[in-house]
Scaffold this motif. Sequence first.
Motif, PDB file in Angstrom:
ATOM      1  N   GLY A  43     -24.178  20.771   8.609  1.00  0.00           N
ATOM      2  CA  GLY A  43     -23.506  22.021   7.341  1.00  0.00           C
ATOM      3  C   GLY A  43     -24.738  22.104   6.653  1.00  0.00           C
ATOM      4  N   GLN A  44     -24.892  22.153   5.984  1.00  0.00           N
ATOM      5  CA  GLN A  44     -25.547  21.774   4.769  1.00  0.00           C
ATOM      6  C   GLN A  44     -26.840  22.261   5.033  1.00  0.00           C
ATOM      7  OE1 GLN A  44     -25.606  18.525   2.444  1.00  0.00           O
ATOM      8  NE2 GLN A  44     -24.707  18.825   0.640  1.00  0.00           N
ATOM      9  N   MET A  46     -27.152  24.093   7.845  1.00  0.00           N
ATOM     10  CA  MET A  46     -26.963  25.142   8.353  1.00  0.00           C
ATOM     11  C   MET A  46     -27.178  26.311   7.317  1.00  0.00           C
ATOM     12  SD  MET A  46     -24.395  24.395  11.634  1.00  0.00           S
ATOM     13  CE  MET A  46     -23.067  25.726  11.410  1.00  0.00           C
ATOM     14  N   HIS A  47     -26.402  26.477   6.282  1.00  0.00           N
ATOM     15  CA  HIS A  47     -25.661  27.018   5.355  1.00  0.00           C
ATOM     16  C   HIS A  47     -27.222  26.867   4.488  1.00  0.00           C
ATOM     17  CE1 HIS A  47     -23.687  27.386   0.982  1.00  0.00           C
ATOM     18  NE2 HIS A  47     -24.279  29.344   1.737  1.00  0.00           N
ATOM     19  N   GLN A  50     -28.998  29.827   6.446  1.00  0.00           N
ATOM     20  CA  GLN A  50     -27.957  31.086   6.378  1.00  0.00           C
ATOM     21  C   GLN A  50     -28.518  31.715   5.059  1.00  0.00           C
ATOM     22  OE1 GLN A  50     -23.884  30.177   6.581  1.00  0.00           O
ATOM     23  NE2 GLN A  50     -23.999  29.713   8.449  1.00  0.00           N
ATOM     24  N   GLN A  58     -24.095  33.504  -0.679  1.00  0.00           N
ATOM     25  CA  GLN A  58     -23.515  33.159  -0.008  1.00  0.00           C
ATOM     26  C   GLN A  58     -23.306  32.412  -0.082  1.00  0.00           C
ATOM     27  OE1 GLN A  58     -24.429  36.323   3.143  1.00  0.00           O
ATOM     28  NE2 GLN A  58     -24.378  34.681   4.461  1.00  0.00           N
ATOM     29  N   LEU A  59     -21.401  32.395   0.286  1.00  0.00           N
ATOM     30  CA  LEU A  59     -21.015  31.347   0.877  1.00  0.00           C
ATOM     31  C   LEU A  59     -21.062  30.789   2.376  1.00  0.00           C
ATOM     32  CD1 LEU A  59     -17.075  31.298  -1.104  1.00  0.00           C
ATOM     33  CD2 LEU A  59     -19.617  30.012  -1.604  1.00  0.00           C
ATOM     34  N   PHE A  60     -20.500  30.127   3.089  1.00  0.00           N
ATOM     35  CA  PHE A  60     -21.295  29.609   4.071  1.00  0.00           C
ATOM     36  C   PHE A  60     -20.477  30.975   5.653  1.00  0.00           C
ATOM     37  CE2 PHE A  60     -20.168  27.487   8.571  1.00  0.00           C
ATOM     38  CZ  PHE A  60     -21.424  26.969   8.610  1.00  0.00           C
ATOM     39  N   ASP A  61     -21.103  31.258   6.257  1.00  0.00           N
ATOM     40  CA  ASP A  61     -20.931  32.152   7.423  1.00  0.00           C
ATOM     41  C   ASP A  61     -20.057  31.441   8.713  1.00  0.00           C
ATOM     42  OD1 ASP A  61     -20.342  34.383   9.209  1.00  0.00           O
ATOM     43  OD2 ASP A  61     -22.342  34.990   9.311  1.00  0.00           O
ATOM     44  N   HIS A  62     -18.811  31.532   8.832  1.00  0.00           N
ATOM     45  CA  HIS A  62     -18.644  30.334   9.619  1.00  0.00           C
ATOM     46  C   HIS A  62     -18.538  31.255  10.960  1.00  0.00           C
ATOM     47  CE1 HIS A  62     -16.165  27.454   7.063  1.00  0.00           C
ATOM     48  NE2 HIS A  62     -15.996  29.458   5.847  1.00  0.00           N
ATOM     49  N   ASN A  68     -14.033  33.889   9.223  1.00  0.00           N
ATOM     50  CA  ASN A  68     -14.732  33.871   7.850  1.00  0.00           C
ATOM     51  C   ASN A  68     -13.244  34.390   7.547  1.00  0.00           C
ATOM     52  OD1 ASN A  68     -17.357  33.166   7.779  1.00  0.00           O
ATOM     53  ND2 ASN A  68     -17.545  35.268   8.030  1.00  0.00           N
ATOM     54  N   PRO A  77     -18.742  36.347   4.389  1.00  0.00           N
ATOM     55  CA  PRO A  77     -18.890  35.170   2.958  1.00  0.00           C
ATOM     56  C   PRO A  77     -19.018  35.814   2.437  1.00  0.00           C
ATOM     57  CG  PRO A  77     -20.850  34.886   4.953  1.00  0.00           C
ATOM     58  CD  PRO A  77     -19.541  36.354   5.652  1.00  0.00           C
TER      59      PRO A  77
END
Length: 153
Positions: A43-44, A46-47, A50, A58-62, A68, A77
Amino acid sequence: MPAVGDLVRGMARLLLGGDRSAWDRALLMPHYAAAGMPLLSSGQVMHFSQLYLTRRCQLFDHGSAAANVAAYQQATPPVLSECYHSLRGVPVHLVAGLHDGVIPPVNIKAHHEAMKAAGVDVSYREFDYGHMDFTFSAKEELGYYISSLLSRK
């Protein structure tokens, strides 16, 4: 095996933009044990990708507007610099390491300027540190600085 430590330090410096932290010593700390806490999750990764691709903090894009909305109550996000106004009335103190290859001072300065523009009570200070020096081998100078901030009324 001092040569192994030198090799790890050299590789980390090369891969992390010249960061001169003692990564070889940090990797020997118990919290870096594979059985304990992993260094990086998928997940990190991927973030981080992004953040790199969008060039925005920005925060994580789901991945979908619906996901989101479930996470952030909006379709995209949140961009952190667009939320700085919510920090008004809260003192914020940013520090940067002059030899930090992971988060260079220029990035911290950009957030500092954005916070000031949003009316946040923010300060900025640079230290002659690499990335890990803030947590792994914090020196007295940083301790004095934090103590002085905490003693303010």
